[in-house]
Scaffold this motif. Structure first.
Motif, PDB file in Angstrom:
ATOM      1  N   ASN A  94     -19.833 -46.405  40.539  1.00  0.00           N
ATOM      2  CA  ASN A  94     -19.308 -47.055  41.740  1.00  0.00           C
ATOM      3  C   ASN A  94     -17.988 -46.369  42.117  1.00  0.00           C
ATOM      4  O   ASN A  94     -16.974 -46.522  41.433  1.00  0.00           O
ATOM      5  CB  ASN A  94     -19.101 -48.549  41.491  1.00  0.00           C
ATOM      6  CG  ASN A  94     -18.706 -49.288  42.737  1.00  0.00           C
ATOM      7  OD1 ASN A  94     -17.686 -48.989  43.354  1.00  0.00           O
ATOM      8  ND2 ASN A  94     -19.505 -50.273  43.112  1.00  0.00           N
ATOM      9  N   LYS A  95     -17.995 -45.629  43.212  1.00  0.00           N
ATOM     10  CA  LYS A  95     -16.830 -44.830  43.602  1.00  0.00           C
ATOM     11  C   LYS A  95     -15.589 -45.678  43.839  1.00  0.00           C
ATOM     12  O   LYS A  95     -14.478 -45.299  43.456  1.00  0.00           O
ATOM     13  CB  LYS A  95     -17.154 -44.013  44.854  1.00  0.00           C
ATOM     14  CG  LYS A  95     -18.150 -42.913  44.599  1.00  0.00           C
ATOM     15  CD  LYS A  95     -18.481 -42.152  45.863  1.00  0.00           C
ATOM     16  CE  LYS A  95     -19.560 -41.126  45.569  1.00  0.00           C
ATOM     17  NZ  LYS A  95     -19.919 -40.354  46.753  1.00  0.00           N
ATOM     18  N   VAL A  96     -15.755 -46.832  44.450  1.00  0.00           N
ATOM     19  CA  VAL A  96     -14.605 -47.702  44.747  1.00  0.00           C
ATOM     20  C   VAL A  96     -13.974 -48.212  43.452  1.00  0.00           C
ATOM     21  O   VAL A  96     -12.749 -48.176  43.271  1.00  0.00           O
ATOM     22  CB  VAL A  96     -15.034 -48.883  45.652  1.00  0.00           C
ATOM     23  CG1 VAL A  96     -13.907 -49.870  45.840  1.00  0.00           C
ATOM     24  CG2 VAL A  96     -15.532 -48.364  46.989  1.00  0.00           C
ATOM     25  N   ASN A 118     -14.322 -46.893  40.464  1.00  0.00           N
ATOM     26  CA  ASN A 118     -13.798 -45.730  39.750  1.00  0.00           C
ATOM     27  C   ASN A 118     -12.407 -45.368  40.274  1.00  0.00           C
ATOM     28  O   ASN A 118     -11.475 -45.133  39.495  1.00  0.00           O
ATOM     29  CB  ASN A 118     -14.775 -44.562  39.910  1.00  0.00           C
ATOM     30  CG  ASN A 118     -14.533 -43.475  38.899  1.00  0.00           C
ATOM     31  OD1 ASN A 118     -13.418 -43.280  38.436  1.00  0.00           O
ATOM     32  ND2 ASN A 118     -15.577 -42.748  38.568  1.00  0.00           N
ATOM     33  N   GLN A 119     -12.232 -45.343  41.590  1.00  0.00           N
ATOM     34  CA  GLN A 119     -10.930 -45.029  42.182  1.00  0.00           C
ATOM     35  C   GLN A 119      -9.881 -46.089  41.826  1.00  0.00           C
ATOM     36  O   GLN A 119      -8.732 -45.757  41.524  1.00  0.00           O
ATOM     37  CB  GLN A 119     -11.052 -44.900  43.705  1.00  0.00           C
ATOM     38  CG  GLN A 119     -11.769 -43.655  44.153  1.00  0.00           C
ATOM     39  CD  GLN A 119     -12.044 -43.639  45.656  1.00  0.00           C
ATOM     40  OE1 GLN A 119     -11.869 -44.636  46.343  1.00  0.00           O
ATOM     41  NE2 GLN A 119     -12.502 -42.491  46.149  1.00  0.00           N
ATOM     42  N   LEU A 120     -10.293 -47.360  41.870  1.00  0.00           N
ATOM     43  CA  LEU A 120      -9.364 -48.441  41.513  1.00  0.00           C
ATOM     44  C   LEU A 120      -8.883 -48.297  40.069  1.00  0.00           C
ATOM     45  O   LEU A 120      -7.694 -48.467  39.789  1.00  0.00           O
ATOM     46  CB  LEU A 120     -10.045 -49.802  41.675  1.00  0.00           C
ATOM     47  CG  LEU A 120      -9.896 -50.508  42.995  1.00  0.00           C
ATOM     48  CD1 LEU A 120     -10.676 -51.820  42.986  1.00  0.00           C
ATOM     49  CD2 LEU A 120      -8.458 -50.763  43.345  1.00  0.00           C
ATOM     50  N   ASN A 131      -8.800 -45.601  38.279  1.00  0.00           N
ATOM     51  CA  ASN A 131      -7.944 -44.415  38.149  1.00  0.00           C
ATOM     52  C   ASN A 131      -6.549 -44.649  38.724  1.00  0.00           C
ATOM     53  O   ASN A 131      -5.560 -44.138  38.195  1.00  0.00           O
ATOM     54  CB  ASN A 131      -8.596 -43.197  38.817  1.00  0.00           C
ATOM     55  CG  ASN A 131      -9.741 -42.649  37.994  1.00  0.00           C
ATOM     56  OD1 ASN A 131      -9.708 -42.687  36.772  1.00  0.00           O
ATOM     57  ND2 ASN A 131     -10.770 -42.160  38.657  1.00  0.00           N
ATOM     58  N   SER A 132      -6.441 -45.432  39.781  1.00  0.00           N
ATOM     59  CA  SER A 132      -5.128 -45.656  40.403  1.00  0.00           C
ATOM     60  C   SER A 132      -4.358 -46.820  39.784  1.00  0.00           C
ATOM     61  O   SER A 132      -3.146 -46.758  39.627  1.00  0.00           O
ATOM     62  CB  SER A 132      -5.278 -45.879  41.911  1.00  0.00           C
ATOM     63  OG  SER A 132      -6.022 -47.049  42.175  1.00  0.00           O
ATOM     64  N   ASP A 133      -5.073 -47.901  39.411  1.00  0.00           N
ATOM     65  CA  ASP A 133      -4.396 -49.117  38.948  1.00  0.00           C
ATOM     66  C   ASP A 133      -4.609 -49.424  37.465  1.00  0.00           C
ATOM     67  O   ASP A 133      -3.978 -50.328  36.933  1.00  0.00           O
ATOM     68  CB  ASP A 133      -4.853 -50.328  39.762  1.00  0.00           C
ATOM     69  CG  ASP A 133      -4.493 -50.212  41.232  1.00  0.00           C
ATOM     70  OD1 ASP A 133      -4.126 -49.115  41.683  1.00  0.00           O
ATOM     71  OD2 ASP A 133      -4.578 -51.228  41.933  1.00  0.00           O
TER      72      ASP A 133
END
Length: 128
Positions: free
Chosen positions: A58-60, A62-64, A66-68
């Protein structure tokens, strides 16, 4: 039809309601999700320990992550939109987010109706 997806933090099992000390919040959420499934709501739930690939795919999410970092979990998604992070929805929030009545969250226990035996012998007109 509404669809809810919950990305849980790492837990010992898929729902987190196992072992000697059950977290009442996890029990509440698990019960609600089961009831919603039984009412026709599409429910998906992924645990970081049991389903790490779902977090990667899930890209969203995964990004969350990685950022948070993992402190962002749990993440609740309804119909593709993130609606809550860092906590599970309250009962009121579940109802509002999914546009369902409060009784969708409650367990429905059907009572068996005892069969009442007739007082007669079963013959027509009551005579044998």
């Amino acid at each position: 039809m509404k669809k809810i997806i919950i990305f849980d933090p790492a837990m010992c099992c898929s729902t987190g309601v196992c072992g000697p000390g059950v977290d009442p919040e996890l029990l509440r959420v698990s019960t609600i999700l089961n009831n919603l499934k039984n009412k026709g709501i599409i429910v998906e739930r992924y645990n970081l320990t049991s389903n790490p690939q779902a977090f990667v795919d899930n890209k969203v999410i995964n990004q969350l992550l990685n950022s948070d970092g993992i402190d962002i979990l749990p993440v609740v998604i309804v119909n593709g939109e993130i609606v809550k992070t860092k906590a599970y929805p309250t009962n009121e929030e579940f109802c509002k987010l999914l546009e369902v009545p409060e009784d969708y969250l409650k367990i429905t226990i059907k009572k068996a109706i005892p069969k009442i035996k007739s007082k007669g012998c079963g013959c027509k007109d009551g005579c044998c």
